[in-house]
Design an enzyme around this catalytic site. Structure first.
Site, PDB file in Angstrom:
ATOM      1  CB  SER A   1      -0.974   0.092   1.251  1.00 53.31           C
ATOM      2  OG  SER A   1      -1.766  -1.202   1.098  1.00 53.31           O
ATOM      3  CD  GLU A   2       5.439   3.768   3.445  1.00 49.90           C
ATOM      4  OE1 GLU A   2       6.141   4.403   3.312  1.00 49.90           O
ATOM      5  OE2 GLU A   2       5.065   2.957   4.313  1.00 49.90           O
ATOM      6  CB  ALA A   3       5.005   0.163  -2.839  1.00 51.74           C
TER       7      ALA A   3
END
Length: 130
Positions: free
Chosen positions: A52-54
């Site tokens: 998700s952060e990526a």
């Protein structure tokens, strides 16, 4: 100004993340569940958070690059809705806010059957490149 192109990092490679679409409006990627599980054989929440952060950070970086900036993550929150034990998960980041100093993206993570696995929100600060 030419938008930045996604370059996966070492963790992204280790998790097996594959990018399928990239723009400031939408970044999509998938990741295998196998190899990214916790002790009970389910998808590790930290792996889902990393995916998700990526995708959210990549989308923010593409946006920032059009302004001659780069970005750094300042907040990530994620809610896990369902477990996964096989197949792949697919993440899509779309903008909630794209400003000159902050970019916030909503991330939807689904399994191969399009069932909701997690939702996340990431905020990045736009800064001048070093």
């Amino acid at each position: 100004m030419t938008p930045w192109t996604i370059v996966p990092g070492a963790l992204d490679d280790r998790l097996g993340i594959t990018v399928t679409a990239q723009s400031a409006d939408r970044v999509c990627a998938w990741m295998p569940v196998e190899g990214n599980t916790q002790s009970l054989g389910r998808l590790h929440g930290g792996a889902t958070a990393a995916l998700s952060e990526a995708v959210g950070s990549w989308a923010a970086m593409i946006h920032a690059s059009t302004l001659g900036m780069v970005c750094v993550g300042v907040d990530l929150n994620i809610t896990h809705h369902r477990g996964a034990t096989g197949g792949r998960i697919h993440a899509t980041a779309t903008p909630a806010h794209r400003g000159r100093r902050l970019a916030t993206y909503d991330v939807r993570v689904v399994d191969d059957q399009d069932r909701l696995v997690a939702t996340a929100r990431i905020t990045n600060l736009l800064v001048a490149p070093d």
